[in-house]
Motif scaffolding. Sequence first.
Motif, short mmCIF file in Angstrom:
data_model
loop_
_atom_site.label_atom_id
_atom_site.label_comp_id
_atom_site.label_asym_id
_atom_site.label_seq_id
_atom_site.Cartn_x
_atom_site.Cartn_y
_atom_site.Cartn_z
N LEU A 1 0.86 -1.08 -0.02
CA LEU A 1 -0.01 0.01 0.01
C LEU A 1 0.84 1.26 0.10
CD1 LEU A 1 -2.74 -1.16 2.62
CD2 LEU A 1 -2.89 -0.76 -0.04
N LEU A 2 1.96 1.11 0.78
CA LEU A 2 2.96 2.47 0.80
C LEU A 2 3.50 2.52 -0.76
CD1 LEU A 2 4.86 1.92 4.06
CD2 LEU A 2 3.03 3.74 3.27
N LEU A 3 3.73 1.63 -1.40
CA LEU A 3 4.36 1.74 -2.66
C LEU A 3 3.17 2.33 -3.69
CD1 LEU A 3 6.20 -1.72 -3.24
CD2 LEU A 3 7.11 0.47 -2.63
N LEU A 4 2.13 1.82 -3.29
CA LEU A 4 0.95 2.39 -4.27
C LEU A 4 0.76 4.06 -3.93
CD1 LEU A 4 -1.87 0.07 -4.13
CD2 LEU A 4 -0.40 0.54 -5.88
N LEU A 5 1.23 4.49 -2.70
CA LEU A 5 1.14 5.78 -2.14
C LEU A 5 2.23 6.56 -2.89
CD1 LEU A 5 -0.16 6.01 1.51
CD2 LEU A 5 -1.53 6.82 -0.53
N SER B 1 5.77 16.28 -3.02
CA SER B 1 5.36 15.07 -3.86
C SER B 1 6.62 14.07 -3.94
CB SER B 1 4.68 15.53 -4.97
OG SER B 1 3.61 15.99 -4.84
N THR B 2 7.77 15.09 -4.56
CA THR B 2 8.96 14.11 -4.43
C THR B 2 9.75 13.56 -3.21
OG1 THR B 2 9.42 15.54 -6.54
CG2 THR B 2 11.56 14.40 -5.64
N VAL B 3 9.82 14.22 -2.48
CA VAL B 3 10.20 13.80 -0.94
C VAL B 3 9.43 12.59 -0.53
CG1 VAL B 3 10.49 14.42 1.48
CG2 VAL B 3 11.27 16.06 -0.41
N MET B 4 8.03 12.99 -0.69
CA MET B 4 7.08 11.71 -0.07
C MET B 4 7.27 10.37 -1.12
SD MET B 4 6.16 12.58 2.83
CE MET B 4 5.58 11.33 2.97
N ALA B 5 7.26 10.69 -2.18
CA ALA B 5 7.27 9.42 -3.22
C ALA B 5 8.53 8.66 -2.61
CB ALA B 5 7.68 9.87 -4.60
N VAL B 6 9.90 9.14 -2.52
CA VAL B 6 11.01 8.66 -2.34
C VAL B 6 11.16 7.93 -1.10
CG1 VAL B 6 13.69 8.88 -2.03
CG2 VAL B 6 12.37 10.04 -3.85
N LEU B 7 10.61 8.73 -0.14
CA LEU B 7 10.52 7.98 1.25
C LEU B 7 9.43 6.83 1.34
CD1 LEU B 7 11.27 8.36 4.14
CD2 LEU B 7 9.18 10.19 4.61
N LEU B 8 8.38 7.11 0.78
CA LEU B 8 7.45 6.18 0.74
C LEU B 8 7.89 4.71 -0.03
CD1 LEU B 8 4.00 7.79 0.35
CD2 LEU B 8 4.93 6.97 2.52
#
Length: 223
Positions: A85-89, A201-208
């Motif tokens: 689910l985190l990968l989907l986010l 968005s970029t920060v959260m995408a990499v982190l997730l």
Amino acid sequence: MNEVIGEVLPLALGVAISPIPIIAAILMLLSPRAKGTSIGFLLGWILGILVAVTVFTLLASILPQEAEGSSKPIAGTIQIVLGGLLLLLATKQWRSRPTGDTEPALPPWMQAIDTMTTARALMTGFLLSGLNPKNLLLGAAAGVAIGSASLTASGTIASIAVFTILAASTVAIPVTAYLAASARMAGPLGTLRSWLVHNNSTVMAVLLLVIGVTLIGKGIGSF
């Protein structure tokens, strides 16, 4: 307990590195009601994190307990699902990242921060931390790690406390720093806000992505 804390630290970091609540806290600190709204928001943020991880810890504690050193298929399956689910986010965040130099539009509730009361700021902090899908998934993962471990009551409380403190630190630090030295912090906070708006968005995408892959790996290793 040390092993459990080691598991929840990256999850707490995932909650902590959340640009939206940091931006909200900064906007409150630069608003006419800086003191009341920022403290209310911080208290709500901490409470939401604490409630979420505690609830999931209690739920995880009722799972069948496997013998020490044996496989943990139930906890492992939950971790794999949460990681997926985190990968989907992460994918959703990456696709929604802004392009060019145009500043992304802030959510409507952020645009009303100047008129926000302390009570509303507290509720906003609680909802952002406790009911945000990303934070719920990370809180659930932390709760599974804590609740499925054979910890004493004091060990469980300490693990929850470590998770909550670290997860809330990135909102607590700017609020505390501003209230201690408001004149000197206004400029740096404005610069930080601008950077976070552009790179949220970029920060959260990499982190997730990183946390999701890590969770899936831990889940596979539990079988």
